[in-house]
Motif scaffolding. Structure first.
Motif, PDB file in Angstrom:
ATOM      1  N   PRO A  84       0.858  -0.917  -0.027  1.00 44.32           N
ATOM      2  CA  PRO A  84       0.471   0.050   0.265  1.00 44.32           C
ATOM      3  C   PRO A  84       0.905   1.362  -0.800  1.00 44.32           C
ATOM      4  O   PRO A  84       2.176   1.055   0.151  1.00 44.32           O
ATOM      5  N   ILE A  85       0.119   2.118  -0.106  1.00 48.24           N
ATOM      6  CA  ILE A  85       0.664   3.197  -0.130  1.00 48.24           C
ATOM      7  C   ILE A  85       0.609   4.350   0.587  1.00 48.24           C
ATOM      8  O   ILE A  85      -0.376   4.398   1.232  1.00 48.24           O
ATOM      9  N   ARG A  86       1.456   4.630   1.371  1.00 45.21           N
ATOM     10  CA  ARG A  86       1.159   5.982   2.858  1.00 45.21           C
ATOM     11  C   ARG A  86       0.914   7.005   2.177  1.00 45.21           C
ATOM     12  O   ARG A  86       1.009   8.420   1.059  1.00 45.21           O
ATOM     13  N   VAL A  87      -1.018   7.180   3.372  1.00 46.51           N
ATOM     14  CA  VAL A  87      -1.223   8.978   3.115  1.00 46.51           C
ATOM     15  C   VAL A  87      -0.502   9.718   4.155  1.00 46.51           C
ATOM     16  O   VAL A  87      -1.014   9.256   5.527  1.00 46.51           O
ATOM     17  N   ALA A 102      -3.801   8.812  -3.109  1.00 42.18           N
ATOM     18  CA  ALA A 102      -2.846   7.718  -2.532  1.00 42.18           C
ATOM     19  C   ALA A 102      -3.690   6.538  -1.907  1.00 42.18           C
ATOM     20  O   ALA A 102      -3.914   5.249  -1.924  1.00 42.18           O
ATOM     21  N   ALA A 103      -5.000   7.386  -1.637  1.00 40.20           N
ATOM     22  CA  ALA A 103      -6.015   6.785  -0.827  1.00 40.20           C
ATOM     23  C   ALA A 103      -6.956   5.797  -1.269  1.00 40.20           C
ATOM     24  O   ALA A 103      -7.616   4.599  -2.009  1.00 40.20           O
ATOM     25  N   THR A 104      -7.254   6.557  -3.040  1.00 41.77           N
ATOM     26  CA  THR A 104      -7.690   6.039  -3.984  1.00 41.77           C
ATOM     27  C   THR A 104      -7.198   5.108  -4.517  1.00 41.77           C
ATOM     28  O   THR A 104      -7.618   4.185  -4.828  1.00 41.77           O
ATOM     29  N   PHE A 105      -5.686   5.690  -4.811  1.00 39.02           N
ATOM     30  CA  PHE A 105      -5.008   4.099  -5.222  1.00 39.02           C
ATOM     31  C   PHE A 105      -4.293   2.957  -4.091  1.00 39.02           C
ATOM     32  O   PHE A 105      -5.100   2.053  -5.328  1.00 39.02           O
ATOM     33  N   ASN A 106      -4.845   3.619  -3.357  1.00 33.68           N
ATOM     34  CA  ASN A 106      -5.015   2.197  -2.088  1.00 33.68           C
ATOM     35  C   ASN A 106      -7.028   1.564  -2.788  1.00 33.68           C
ATOM     36  O   ASN A 106      -6.245   0.019  -2.613  1.00 33.68           O
TER      37      ASN A 106
END
Length: 456
Positions: free
Chosen positions: A221-224, A234-238
């Motif tokens: 996951p990407i850190r938001v 980033a949240a949408t990407f996760n």
């Protein structure tokens, strides 16, 4: 220039440079004009107040010495240079021609031309002002024409003051703007570069995550770090990563299930064909072989049709008609198709309603959705289940209800029953029926929802 970091830094720099340039090119000249106008305004007030003293002296015929003393006193009182010019008739009218008295003549190497005096003589009774260059410096002048009685002007009194202080102040402000502007530009460039670098680093993490996803890795996951647009991205990407992971798992599961589903009937058909070729079974056994082969062919046909419908929906290759559809009539037609299956299952299949429930939809797709729902109701309930199909209207919408008195759907799978490839129990199937039904309903501006409890 392909770097977002450099572009943003240069954008900050450009905005700051434009702001400094605007202040330098617009505000500074306006400031110079305002200060000059203020100086001239003060001279005009002085001229209006002090010119009468000189007019009285002229009418009384004071001596040269007395006039010089009066001029010096007025210059001291007003903190300005006072010059009295004599007016002489010229070819084009009266003109200031010679100096009668001057509070600063002995200190002035270059004599001014007195344009304000010339304007005052041309317009008796009015105060005239002007700015001229004297010895390389600007000088502000205000003049008043004086006369004896109603005759032509005899004197022109000029009140003048140097504008060097104004020019020095403006030059100082200009230098301060340049210095402050350079500091601000450097600060903007540095701050812009730092902010842009931070955003570029975050975008780089998104790029690296996208590369991992492209390689099939859905586990990182990407850190938001914030709630701004990049943080939301980033949240949408996760969330997208989670959905892709579920979809990839479902795809793998579906491939395994589809392989099994295809392999089982193919092997079964192959075995039956070999038995029919190598042996000569009696008619009863042959009939059993044929029945089993027909069942396997039906399984293959259903799986093939589901995959074909799904691919058409994904490719947007299904054309939807829109016409009035009698939902009760469609329900009766589909129920008649499934009634033999229901009887073989030991279940009852009833249609409630007398007609008159219409919807604007594609009749073929409505029938297809009903087939999927009724087939699910028969496939995923125990024998002896009562199934009822009805239709209703509410708030300008028409609805179809397929209900049964079976055990209901477990809460853990209710949110996933419409996902592709998902099957909520051990009953064989591709897990595509409800996904196809939901997509068809959405294409007709409708929806499918599940309401389940124990026994309903």
């Amino acid at each position: 220039m392909n770097s977002v970091r450099n572009r943003l830094a240069l954008l900050f720099f450009g905005i700051m440079a434009a702001a400094v340039g605007f202040i330098y090119l617009y505000v500074v000249p306006q400031l110079r004009s305002s200060l000059t106008a203020e100086k001239i305004g003060n001279l005009e007030e002085v001229a209006a107040e002090q010119s009468e003293r000189l007019g009285t002296a002229m009418r009384q015929g004071v001596s040269q010495v007395e006039l010089r003393d009066l001029i010096q006193r007025i210059a001291t009182d007003t903190e300005s240079r006072v010059t009295v010019l004599g007016v002489r008739e010229g070819p084009t009218g009266p003109r200031p021609a010679f100096v009668i008295g001057d509070s600063g003549l002995e200190r002035t190497a270059v004599l001014p031309e007195y344009p304000a005096a010339a304007a005052a003589v041309e317009s008796p009774g009015q105060i005239a002002s002007a700015v001229e260059q004297v010895g390389g410096s600007r000088t502000g002048e205000t003049a008043v024409a004086l006369s004896v009685g109603d005759g032509p002007p005899t004197w022109a009194v000029v009140f003048s003051t140097g504008l060097k202080e104004v020019d020095d102040n403006v030059a100082l402000i200009r230098r301060q703007i340049i210095v402050a502007g350079l500091i601000a530009l450097l600060a903007a460039l540095g701050a812009g570069w730092l902010v842009a670098r931070a955003h570029a680093r975050r975008l780089r993490r998104l790029e690296e995550a996208a590369e991992k996803i492209a390689d099939g890795d859905f586990t990182t996951p990407i850190r938001v770090e914030s709630a701004d647009e990049v943080g939301q991205l980033a949240a949408t990407f996760n969330e997208m990563q989670k959905r892709l992971a579920r979809l990839d798992g479902a795809r793998r599961e579906f491939i395994a299930n589809a392989s099994h589903e295809l392999r089982t009937p193919v092997f079964s058909l192959s075995g039956f064909v070999e038995l029919l070729e190598d042996e000569d079974p009696d008619p009863a056994v042959r009939d059993e072989f044929v029945r089993n082969m027909r069942d396997q062919i039906e399984r293959l046909s259903k799986l093939t049709v589901d995959l074909l419908d799904l691919s058409k929906l994904d490719a947007d290759a299904i054309h939807m008609r829109r016409e009035p559809v009698d939902l009760i009539e469609c329900a009766r037609r589909v129920a008649d198709e499934f009634r033999p299956v229901a009887e073989g299952h030991g279940s009852t299949l009833e249609v409630s309603g007398d007609g008159g429930v219409y919807a604007a939809a594609d009749p073929d797709r409505v029938v297809q959705i009903m087939r999927i729902l009724i087939d699910n109701a028969l496939t995923h309930t125990p024998e002896g289940t009562a199934i009822e199909v009805g239709a209703n209207t509410a708030n300008g919408s028409a609805g179809i209800v397929v209900a049964d008195d079976g055990p209901g759907i477990e809460p853990r799978v209710r949110d996933r029953v419409f996902e592709r490839f998902y099957t909520g129990d051990e009953v064989s199937g591709s897990g595509l029926g409800l996904a196809i039904a939901r997509e068809l309903a959405l294409r007709m501006d409708g929806e499918i929802e599940l309401r389940s409890r124990r026994g309903r």
